[in-house]
Design an enzyme around this catalytic site. Structure first.
Site, PDB file in Angstrom:
ATOM      1  N   ASP A   1      76.628  32.254 -30.329  1.00  0.00           N
ATOM      2  CA  ASP A   1      77.456  32.705 -29.011  1.00  0.00           C
ATOM      3  C   ASP A   1      75.751  32.651 -27.845  1.00  0.00           C
ATOM      4  O   ASP A   1      75.506  33.717 -27.904  1.00  0.00           O
ATOM      5  CB  ASP A   1      78.026  33.921 -28.759  1.00  0.00           C
ATOM      6  CG  ASP A   1      78.232  34.607 -27.248  1.00  0.00           C
ATOM      7  OD1 ASP A   1      78.443  33.887 -26.316  1.00  0.00           O
ATOM      8  OD2 ASP A   1      79.202  35.395 -27.137  1.00  0.00           O
TER       9      ASP A   1
ATOM     10  N   SER B   1      74.519  41.574 -22.863  1.00  0.00           N
ATOM     11  CA  SER B   1      74.744  40.489 -23.572  1.00  0.00           C
ATOM     12  C   SER B   1      73.895  39.396 -23.228  1.00  0.00           C
ATOM     13  O   SER B   1      73.015  39.489 -21.727  1.00  0.00           O
ATOM     14  CB  SER B   1      76.361  39.751 -23.598  1.00  0.00           C
ATOM     15  OG  SER B   1      76.927  40.400 -23.771  1.00  0.00           O
TER      16      SER B   1
ATOM     17  N   HIS C   1      79.437  33.232 -23.811  1.00  0.00           N
ATOM     18  CA  HIS C   1      79.826  33.817 -22.441  1.00  0.00           C
ATOM     19  C   HIS C   1      79.319  34.312 -21.355  1.00  0.00           C
ATOM     20  O   HIS C   1      79.902  34.298 -20.281  1.00  0.00           O
ATOM     21  CB  HIS C   1      80.760  34.828 -23.296  1.00  0.00           C
ATOM     22  CG  HIS C   1      80.024  36.250 -23.790  1.00  0.00           C
ATOM     23  ND1 HIS C   1      79.331  36.545 -24.686  1.00  0.00           N
ATOM     24  CD2 HIS C   1      79.984  36.954 -22.738  1.00  0.00           C
ATOM     25  CE1 HIS C   1      78.713  37.701 -24.464  1.00  0.00           C
ATOM     26  NE2 HIS C   1      79.029  38.249 -23.541  1.00  0.00           N
TER      27      HIS C   1
HETATM   28  N1  ARG Z   1      82.507  41.636 -26.306  1.00  0.00           N
HETATM   29  C1  ARG Z   1      81.279  41.084 -25.405  1.00  0.00           C
HETATM   30  C2  ARG Z   1      81.226  41.729 -23.687  1.00  0.00           C
HETATM   31  O1  ARG Z   1      81.320  42.544 -23.641  1.00  0.00           O
HETATM   32  C3  ARG Z   1      81.830  39.828 -25.196  1.00  0.00           C
HETATM   33  C4  ARG Z   1      83.040  38.764 -24.981  1.00  0.00           C
HETATM   34  C5  ARG Z   1      83.479  37.780 -24.717  1.00  0.00           C
HETATM   35  N2  ARG Z   1      83.985  36.797 -25.472  1.00  0.00           N
HETATM   36  C6  ARG Z   1      84.954  37.447 -25.873  1.00  0.00           C
HETATM   37  N3  ARG Z   1      85.974  36.553 -26.993  1.00  0.00           N
HETATM   38  N4  ARG Z   1      86.247  37.553 -24.758  1.00  0.00           N
HETATM   39  O2  ARG Z   1      80.974  41.434 -22.945  1.00  0.00           O
HETATM   40  N1  ASP Z   2      79.597  42.014 -24.706  1.00  0.00           N
HETATM   41  C1  ASP Z   2      78.519  42.511 -23.853  1.00  0.00           C
HETATM   42  C2  ASP Z   2      77.736  42.234 -22.342  1.00  0.00           C
HETATM   43  O1  ASP Z   2      78.466  40.501 -22.074  1.00  0.00           O
HETATM   44  C3  ASP Z   2      77.736  43.251 -25.035  1.00  0.00           C
HETATM   45  C4  ASP Z   2      78.432  44.669 -24.715  1.00  0.00           C
HETATM   46  O2  ASP Z   2      79.478  45.485 -24.609  1.00  0.00           O
HETATM   47  O3  ASP Z   2      77.790  45.130 -25.925  1.00  0.00           O
HETATM   48  O4  ASP Z   2      77.266  42.171 -21.584  1.00  0.00           O
END
Ligand code: ARG
Ligand code: ASP
Length: 682
Positions: A204, A618, A84
């Site tokens: 990921d 991330s 991502h």
């Molecule tokens: N939750 C994760 C972070 O805050 C990754 C999100 C990316 N993936 C998604 N399905 N939107 O960045």
């Molecule tokens: N998914 C988040 C990021 O892209 C990480 C988090 O918020 O725990 O940095």
């Protein structure tokens, strides 16, 4: 003197404090934590983590793009981050013929690695506490300029709301190339459905390589550049980790606010988050409904949907988490005790009152800024109207240049979606704004046409902004869409004054946090203080652990390939895995990546640990006690997202993809085992 005192308080506090696994520590000060880390299973020294005199782990970590982390895993500049985090680059390099998002990408040789225009990574050269220099009158910009003269990039960052200043010196690499990416059905497996959720089965990760000039120095892209040779890279443990094992995360968390007073938490939990969640629910409903009608729309809006949904889901978890913890109440109780202590200290006695007054003075303005940017500010045609009118006002603008801009905007403009969003967001804005602050005449105009829906319909029927035939340079200024969009100019103007990371960082509030932080450290001697995240390099440590959220609802910390197969469903977009993975599973043909997981022959996929992380972490390396890479961090559980405000060691968990699954995918799905040869596997 005050500063000296402050520093000695810092030291004594960090030595005393030992709250479990909470904290994002400055690498240069990790010496104050190293005893605790070693007690918990870390085998390396503070100098191994961060050193300016020799290569240390910090040299293997980079800020990836604008807001992620990456890590070197070979002496030839091979870099891992999340899928991502690489998504934008992979998308940018994709076309209908070469759809790397869908199919994945594997460079079969160095020559096939794809340069990513605009992508850069930053390595921290050194960091320096310059608090005393600033206090002695040196100017931050001079200190930065001096570092830039050495050929580096530099920035001064505030810690503890401006109580301490640090200089960060960076080396920026701009020749970064895509080396490998799994298909989205692995890299984004589970999609928005599983996002922020445990159990999780997302592969990921994506792979890049950094290139440098012949002297191993940063350089812009050139085919003559050579793979960068980092001073340090991570070796990789293929032995895995078990519950209770030490873990450390090295990366760039973006934003936390652990020390704010209850007023700020109330604002987040009762005002800001609920408003943003409600508005995003409306936008997501509109987009999802149109996506369901057309595959083309689903693809075109995939990234937009994902980014709206990501924060939307996080905020819901955050509100629930803050409620569950009773953060507002516990902060109020804390403040009461503090006030008792401060009573007899003239410099602190009225501090909390001053802070409360400051919040009252700013909160509404900050809210208006957030409301605008989450509502009317999301409507593309209004934003385009503003852009076009600025362009029309520029010298050299012609009918042709204006028509060209309109043609470009119209080409991929989805009116069906944007118009519905405009109707909903205008309605929400009119209703949620403090009425006396509405732009003049706005309400009356909208009502004169019979409400937001009719008004927006009228705007579309009367504008020439979507037709390159009709628009002319002359007509831009009087176009109804333009005049309407400009009504919000005073709001946008005023909002600029409040464009800070959080409400508490608006200067008229933040100035009170400086003495407040000093006071807290004098008073709350057992608390372990660490500066809030601000996208500077940090160390977090903890251990592999499951969690029990509700009675008897224990979550194991390790997921496996069996869970992927259980979710697999060709009819559900988020859960439709590549056939190759099904085939491998059918034969349990895991090669050297198959291991015993609780008595089952399988491949571990993701795992949970107790490290304190935030957005920006991330892509961060998660390492074991020997400093070997065991996974790549990519998320937190939904129940723990309030950790940006209050960390609860009993349920806050970060989610990482197991490095063995990464290797399995590279090898068995990507057929790119040759990449593994340049890594150091232990
Ligand atoms: N939750 C994760 C972070 O805050 C990754 C999100 C990316 N993936 C998604 N399905 N939107 O960045
Ligand atoms: N998914 C988040 C990021 O892209 C990480 C988090 O918020 O725990 O940095």
């Amino acid at each position: 003197m005050l500063k000296k005192l402050f520093l000695s308080v810092v030291l004594s506090c960090t030595l005393l404090g030992a709250s479990a696994d909470e904290g994002m520590w400055l690498p240069s000060l990790i010496g104050s934590r190293i005893k605790d880390m070693r007690k918990k299973g870390f085998r390396l020294t503070a100098e191994d983590v961060y050193s300016v005199n020799k290569a240390s782990l910090k040299d293997a970590v980079v800020l990836f793009g604008g807001g992620c982390t990456g890590e070197y895993v070979s002496e030839e500049g091979l870099l891992l981050t999340n899928h991502h985090c690489g998504y934008g680059s992979i998308q940018q390099l994709s076309s209908v013929e070469h759809d790397y998002l869908t199919n994945g990408f594997w460079a079969k040789s160095r020559g096939e690695e794809l340069p990513v225009p605009g992508l850069s990574v930053k390595r921290l050269v050194r960091m320096e506490d310059i608090t005393e220099r600033i206090a002695a009158g040196e100017k931050a910009q001079d200190i930065v300029a001096a570092a830039r003269k050495e050929g580096y990039d530099a920035a001064v960052e505030q810690m503890y709301y401006g109580n301490q200043q640090f200089l960060f010196v960076y080396e920026i690499f701009r020749d970064v190339r895509l080396v490998g990416a799994p298909p989205s059905s692995i890299g984004k497996f589970g999609g928005d459905t599983d996002n922020w959720i445990w159990p999780r089965h997302t592969g990921d990760f994506s792979i890049f390589r950094v290139y440098a000039d012949e002297n191993n120095r940063p350089a812009t892209y050139s085919k003559d550049n050579k793979p960068y040779r980092p001073a340090r890279h991570f070796s990789i443990s293929t032995k895995g980790v078990g519950e209770g094992d030490f873990t450390m995360i090295y990366g760039f968390p973006g934003n936390t606010q652990e020390y704010v007073i209850s007023d700020a938490v109330k604002y987040v939990a009762e005002v800001s988050d609920p408003m943003k969640i409600a508005l995003r629910t409306k936008r997501l409903d509109i987009i999802s409904a149109e996506q369901a009608k057309s595959a083309e729309v689903r693809i075109a809006y995939a990234a937009v949907h994902a980014s709206i949904a990501n924060a939307w889901k996080k905020w819901q978890g955050e509100v629930l988490g803050l409620q569950r913890l009773g953060t507002v109440e516990s902060k109020q109780a804390y403040e009461k005790k503090f006030a008792q202590w401060a009573q007899s200290k003239p410099e602190y006695a009225s501090l909390l009152d001053s802070m409360r007054v400051a919040y009252k003075g700013v909160e509404q303005e900050y809210y208006i800024r957030e409301l605008y940017s989450e509502s009317v500010g999301t409507v593309s045609v209004f934003n385009f109207a503003r852009t076009l009118s600025a362009a029309a006002g520029k010298e050299g603008a012609t009918d042709e240049s204006i028509k060209a801009q309109v043609a470009k905007f119209s080409a991929d403009y989805n009116r069906t979606i944007d118009e519905q969003i405009a109707v909903e967001m205008l309605g929400e804005f009119l209703q949620r704004m403090p009425q006396e602050r509405l732009p003049e005449g706005l309400k009356q105009d909208v009502e004169s046409k019979g409400g937001a829906k009719a008004y927006v319909e009228w705007l579309y029927s009367a504008t020439n902004l979507l037709s390159s035939d009709k628009i002319t340079l002359q007509s831009v200024a009087d176009d109804v869409m333009v005049t309407f969009a400009q009504r919000f100019n005073p709001i946008i103007e005023n909002s600029r004054k409040y464009a800070y990371r959080n409400l508490s960082n608006v200067p008229s509030i933040e100035k009170w946090y400086r003495p407040y932080m000093r006071a807290l450290r004098e008073w709350d001697k057992n608390r372990a203080f660490y500066p809030d995240a601000n996208l500077t390099l940090r160390v977090a440590y903890g251990s592999v652990a499951g969690y029990e959220y509700a009675d008897a609802e224990y979550h194991h910390p390790v997921s496996t390939i069996d869970g992927i197969i259980a979710k697999d469903d060709p009819n559900i977009y988020d859960y439709n895995i590549p056939q190759s993975l099904r085939d491998i599973y059918a034969k349990k043909d895991y090669g050297r990546w198959g291991v015993d997981v609780n008595g089952r022959y399988s491949v571990p996929v993701c795992f949970l640990a107790t490290n304190h992380t935030s957005g920006g972490n991330s892509g961060s390396p998660i390492i074991n006690g020997r400093g070997e890479l065991i996974g790549i961090n990519f998320d937190r559980t939904w129940r723990s997202t309030m950790s940006d405000i209050e960390f609860d060691p009993s349920i806050c968990r970060n989610i990482s993809v197991d490095i063995r699954y990464v290797l399995f995918v590279i090898d068995r799905i990507g057929g790119a085992g040759y990449l593994i040869e340049e890594m150091d596997l232990k």
